[in-house]
Every structure is written in C-alpha cells, then in structure tokens.
Design a protein around this motif. Sequence first.
Motif, PDB file in Angstrom:
ATOM      1  N   HIS A  72      14.339  21.642  45.297  1.00 24.60           N
ATOM      2  CA  HIS A  72      15.106  20.561  45.920  1.00 24.60           C
ATOM      3  C   HIS A  72      15.614  19.568  44.872  1.00 24.60           C
ATOM      4  O   HIS A  72      16.766  19.126  44.939  1.00 24.60           O
ATOM      5  CB  HIS A  72      14.251  19.842  46.959  1.00 24.60           C
ATOM      6  CG  HIS A  72      14.005  20.648  48.209  1.00 24.60           C
ATOM      7  ND1 HIS A  72      15.011  21.300  48.871  1.00 24.60           N
ATOM      8  CD2 HIS A  72      12.868  20.889  48.904  1.00 24.60           C
ATOM      9  CE1 HIS A  72      14.501  21.919  49.931  1.00 24.60           C
ATOM     10  NE2 HIS A  72      13.210  21.678  49.970  1.00 24.60           N
ATOM     11  N   ARG A  73      14.763  19.224  43.907  1.00 20.32           N
ATOM     12  CA  ARG A  73      15.189  18.287  42.859  1.00 20.32           C
ATOM     13  C   ARG A  73      16.346  18.856  42.051  1.00 20.32           C
ATOM     14  O   ARG A  73      17.315  18.154  41.727  1.00 20.32           O
ATOM     15  CB  ARG A  73      14.013  17.958  41.927  1.00 20.32           C
ATOM     16  CG  ARG A  73      12.961  17.049  42.542  1.00 20.32           C
ATOM     17  CD  ARG A  73      12.033  16.502  41.469  1.00 20.32           C
ATOM     18  NE  ARG A  73      11.347  17.560  40.736  1.00 20.32           N
ATOM     19  CZ  ARG A  73      10.162  18.072  41.076  1.00 20.32           C
ATOM     20  NH1 ARG A  73       9.549  17.631  42.174  1.00 20.32           N
ATOM     21  NH2 ARG A  73       9.602  19.010  40.360  1.00 20.32           N
ATOM     22  N   VAL A  83      22.333  18.738  40.756  1.00 17.79           N
ATOM     23  CA  VAL A  83      23.635  19.379  40.610  1.00 17.79           C
ATOM     24  C   VAL A  83      24.664  18.733  41.538  1.00 17.79           C
ATOM     25  O   VAL A  83      25.807  18.473  41.144  1.00 17.79           O
ATOM     26  CB  VAL A  83      23.526  20.894  40.889  1.00 17.79           C
ATOM     27  CG1 VAL A  83      24.914  21.530  40.859  1.00 17.79           C
ATOM     28  CG2 VAL A  83      22.631  21.563  39.855  1.00 17.79           C
ATOM     29  N   ILE A  84      24.272  18.451  42.773  1.00 13.57           N
ATOM     30  CA  ILE A  84      25.187  17.815  43.717  1.00 13.57           C
ATOM     31  C   ILE A  84      25.644  16.463  43.187  1.00 13.57           C
ATOM     32  O   ILE A  84      26.830  16.105  43.238  1.00 13.57           O
ATOM     33  CB  ILE A  84      24.528  17.670  45.102  1.00 13.57           C
ATOM     34  CG1 ILE A  84      24.299  19.043  45.727  1.00 13.57           C
ATOM     35  CG2 ILE A  84      25.394  16.797  46.025  1.00 13.57           C
ATOM     36  CD1 ILE A  84      23.491  19.019  47.004  1.00 13.57           C
ATOM     37  N   SER A  85      24.704  15.698  42.627  1.00 12.96           N
ATOM     38  CA  SER A  85      25.044  14.395  42.068  1.00 12.96           C
ATOM     39  C   SER A  85      26.036  14.531  40.913  1.00 12.96           C
ATOM     40  O   SER A  85      26.997  13.758  40.802  1.00 12.96           O
ATOM     41  CB  SER A  85      23.776  13.685  41.589  1.00 12.96           C
ATOM     42  OG  SER A  85      24.076  12.458  40.976  1.00 12.96           O
ATOM     43  N   THR A  86      25.821  15.528  40.066  1.00 11.40           N
ATOM     44  CA  THR A  86      26.732  15.760  38.937  1.00 11.40           C
ATOM     45  C   THR A  86      28.141  16.072  39.425  1.00 11.40           C
ATOM     46  O   THR A  86      29.138  15.559  38.896  1.00 11.40           O
ATOM     47  CB  THR A  86      26.200  16.916  38.070  1.00 11.40           C
ATOM     48  OG1 THR A  86      24.905  16.572  37.562  1.00 11.40           O
ATOM     49  CG2 THR A  86      27.144  17.212  36.911  1.00 11.40           C
ATOM     50  N   TYR A  87      28.241  16.916  40.449  1.00 10.47           N
ATOM     51  CA  TYR A  87      29.555  17.281  40.976  1.00 10.47           C
ATOM     52  C   TYR A  87      30.238  16.093  41.648  1.00 10.47           C
ATOM     53  O   TYR A  87      31.458  15.920  41.531  1.00 10.47           O
ATOM     54  CB  TYR A  87      29.401  18.440  41.970  1.00 10.47           C
ATOM     55  CG  TYR A  87      29.562  19.808  41.351  1.00 10.47           C
ATOM     56  CD1 TYR A  87      30.535  20.689  41.794  1.00 10.47           C
ATOM     57  CD2 TYR A  87      28.733  20.221  40.311  1.00 10.47           C
ATOM     58  CE1 TYR A  87      30.675  21.955  41.235  1.00 10.47           C
ATOM     59  CE2 TYR A  87      28.854  21.466  39.746  1.00 10.47           C
ATOM     60  CZ  TYR A  87      29.831  22.337  40.204  1.00 10.47           C
ATOM     61  OH  TYR A  87      29.964  23.577  39.628  1.00 10.47           O
ATOM     62  N   ARG A  88      29.473  15.294  42.379  1.00  7.05           N
ATOM     63  CA  ARG A  88      30.047  14.104  43.007  1.00  7.05           C
ATOM     64  C   ARG A  88      30.688  13.198  41.954  1.00  7.05           C
ATOM     65  O   ARG A  88      31.796  12.685  42.146  1.00  7.05           O
ATOM     66  CB  ARG A  88      28.955  13.333  43.748  1.00  7.05           C
ATOM     67  CG  ARG A  88      28.486  13.923  45.051  1.00  7.05           C
ATOM     68  CD  ARG A  88      29.405  13.588  46.200  1.00  7.05           C
ATOM     69  NE  ARG A  88      28.798  13.890  47.476  1.00  7.05           N
ATOM     70  CZ  ARG A  88      29.473  14.099  48.586  1.00  7.05           C
ATOM     71  NH1 ARG A  88      30.791  14.037  48.571  1.00  7.05           N
ATOM     72  NH2 ARG A  88      28.848  14.371  49.721  1.00  7.05           N
ATOM     73  N   THR A  89      29.992  13.033  40.859  1.00  2.55           N
ATOM     74  CA  THR A  89      30.486  12.159  39.802  1.00  2.55           C
ATOM     75  C   THR A  89      31.735  12.724  39.140  1.00  2.55           C
ATOM     76  O   THR A  89      32.700  12.002  38.866  1.00  2.55           O
ATOM     77  CB  THR A  89      29.391  11.943  38.742  1.00  2.55           C
ATOM     78  OG1 THR A  89      28.234  11.384  39.368  1.00  2.55           O
ATOM     79  CG2 THR A  89      29.880  11.031  37.634  1.00  2.55           C
TER      80      THR A  89
END
Length: 459
Positions: A214-215, A220-226
């Motif tokens: 989960h971490r 990865v999701i946070s990186t893509y959002r940015t």
Amino acid sequence: MTPRTAADLMRRTAVPEVPGAWPLLGHIVPMLRRPLEFLPATAEFGRVVQVRFGRMPVYVVTHPEAVRELLVPGDIDFTRGRIFEKLVPALGNGIATVSGAEHRRQRRLLQPVFTRERLTAYASIMREAAEEATASWQDGQRLAVDDVMNDLALTALTRSLFKFTASSDTAEAIKDGMQQLTNGLLLRTVLPTSWERIPSPGNIRFRRAMARMHRAIDDVISTYRTAGEDRGDVLSALLAVRDTDGTGLSDEEIHAQVMTLALTGIEAPGAALGWVMYEIGRNPEVAVRVHDEIDTVLDGRPPHFDDLPDLSYLGRVIDEVLRLRTPLVFMRRALSAVRIGEVTIPAGAEIVYSPYLMHHDARWFHDPLRFDPDRWLPQNARHIPKGAYIPFAAGAYQCIGKMFATMELAIVTAVLGARWALRPVPGVTVRELATALVRPSQLPMTVHRRSDDLRSGRK
C-alpha cells in the motif's frame, strides 16, 4: 433465471448435500485438502448442491444453465460473495470488489483504460518486457520457468501500470503482496473471519506485505499527481478519468483500481504463461504449429497488437490453457430468495461457481484432461454450451481486463516462440497446486535457440 412468484418460492426443492462433511467443520477439510478433486466431484449430486464451510451452508452450481442463471443477471439478483469480501481489506473498494450501481459506475469510468489505443501501447510494453527477459538466455540453459514467467508478468504489469516510476522496490512490494494475497485467499474464504485476527506467523507476514505494498502504490500515485502528464500507462489513464459531473477519481479510488489490476495482472498471467510454455513444450505437434504460425505471420518482426487476430492457432492454445488451468472458485451472494433451476436459494446465501469444475466436466468437454487446442475451432466450439467456459466470468461482472490478459499471453508467447523452443526436463513431475489459482508445482524447462532447432517437427 426462471420467473419468481410467491408460490414459486414456497415450493422448495430439497438441495442435495455433498457427502463427506466433517463434524463441526463441514466440507472445509476436503475443500482445502483436495480442491481439484472435491469441486468437480460435486457435479454428480445435482445441478445445484450444498456444502458447508463450518456451519455456513454454501450452494455450488455445477451445470452451465445454472451458471448462466447465476452470472448473466449479474447485479440484479446477486452481489459479490464472501471470497470478494475477503479481498476488500487488501484491495479496497475497486471494480473487483464492489457491486450493483457502484460497480456499473466504476466499469463506465474504467473503459478509457482499455481503449484500442491504450491496448496497443500496453502491447509494446509487454513485448519489450519479454525481449528483455530472454536477452540473457543461453542455448540449452535450464530455467525455473514458473519463476521466470511470474517475474516477466510482474515487469509487464508494473510498466503498464506506471511506466516510468516502477522502481525495483515498488515492483517487489507489489509482487510479495500479491503472492501473500492469492496464496491465502482460499483459506481465508472457508475459515471464519475471526481466524484472521490471530497473530499467527502467516497472518503477520500477510499484514506486513499488505502495508508495504500500500505504501509503495501511494508513493507512485503521489509522484504522478505531481508530474501531471500522460505517460501512456494505466495510472495516467486513471488520473485522466472524469465522471459525468467532471470530477476525477480520488487517490483512494485510484489506489483501489491499481490494487485490483495488480491482483489480476501478475499472479494469474504469470501462472498462465508458465502453463502455456509447458503445454507447447510437451506437445511436439502443438509446438510445430505454434512456431510455424509465428514464423508465417510475423516473418521475423516483433509482434504487435494488430497481429493477434492472425495468430489464430496461438489464440486457441491460450483458450485451451485457460480451460485446463483456470481459477478455482468464485462466489456470489443472493440479494433475495431466488430460484436457480429447481432450487430455491435463500436471501443472503453464499453461492459458489467454479471455472475449474465446469472446464473439467466431460459432459461439455470431451476427454477433458486432454490438451486439445482444436476443440476451439469454430465448428467444434459451437457445441460447447454457454456457461461451460467461464475463465473471465460472464454477465455484468465479467472481467473488464479480459482483452488485456489474453493479449499479454499472446504477445509474450509470440516473442518467446519466435526465437526459442522450451522443453520440459525429462523425469520431472509437474503437478497442479490450487490456491486462488491453479499453479504448477514446479516447472523446470530447457531453452533452445530455434536457429539451432530443426523446425517443422524434425529433430
């Protein structure tokens, strides 16, 4: 499903119970000890039969007509069952676990992830992963093909999900988490939920693996959002999805979909790829036909998405592997009292359908243990009743990634088959192991360059 009236529901036909239940435990022991024998054997007792997981009655549908009555109405009379509930703590409320209106909403939102344009891009990723995996192979080398195919499926899936940021740590976290999840799913389904709270070594490993996975996905999701750019992968497509009111998916919703795609896109295709290599390798006539078709269609170039319709024999090989080595069991839960065939199933009851059971029934598949790709020729396949072949389920809850999965099997096999012939190691027994999937117990094979391998069946 037959029309239901109050009188219909009052006329209950006795549901035969499968013999062999243990005191207190019911059929848990035979189900866990020998599921590949136990489930197909239930068909001799009726179209709908009853087993018990402890004190809980569970209905098993064993006939294609009963399967269609269960699956095709989809979310009208049934929700996801117990086995899917066991996935919620790990997967979240993604398309594989939700029911009814929410499932329809998610299915609509996820359609852009599987457009032809996206599938073509995923095919290129899968091809590159296969080419890299085979780059270091040596003629005559012995490989543990089950492990090799699992790793190849992991690489293909993680690059398809998040093409540019799938670090080795992220990939390993996903691989470990999904192995823990699928290996213990059957056990978690038949045992009481209270068992999961026991601090056993297996439960502790499971919780740690889930937390690590989960971490990794959240990072990865946070990186893509940015970054805010479309990188041609699944995660980019999920971030671009918009509902009818213009809102996108939350991080939690995206996380659930990534988890779902990881579950269906690593363990299952890894096992299936291993079985494809095994069946081609141990059937010389099949190998000749696969290799000749690859040579004819591709003529030395890499395979692409548009080549798949022309690789028709390879497609039949894949269909036959998915028949023989298919998911073991899935479940539904009745929303209200319903009739399937002549049996009334009470509201809230758990219902099992087993692709493995259906696919190994000699009534629908002649000589069912024989590997025969030509049973899928159009003139033969038309005699197979609807509901008898269900590797991806059917109806409202049919797997949305069906094309993604079969494409991966075909692309990877075409890459490998163009240059290599894989042969089982003589004297090694390969057995079927049942977890949530049917895996090979071991799969040592030797690889041979096809340039050194006399073709067209000559040795």
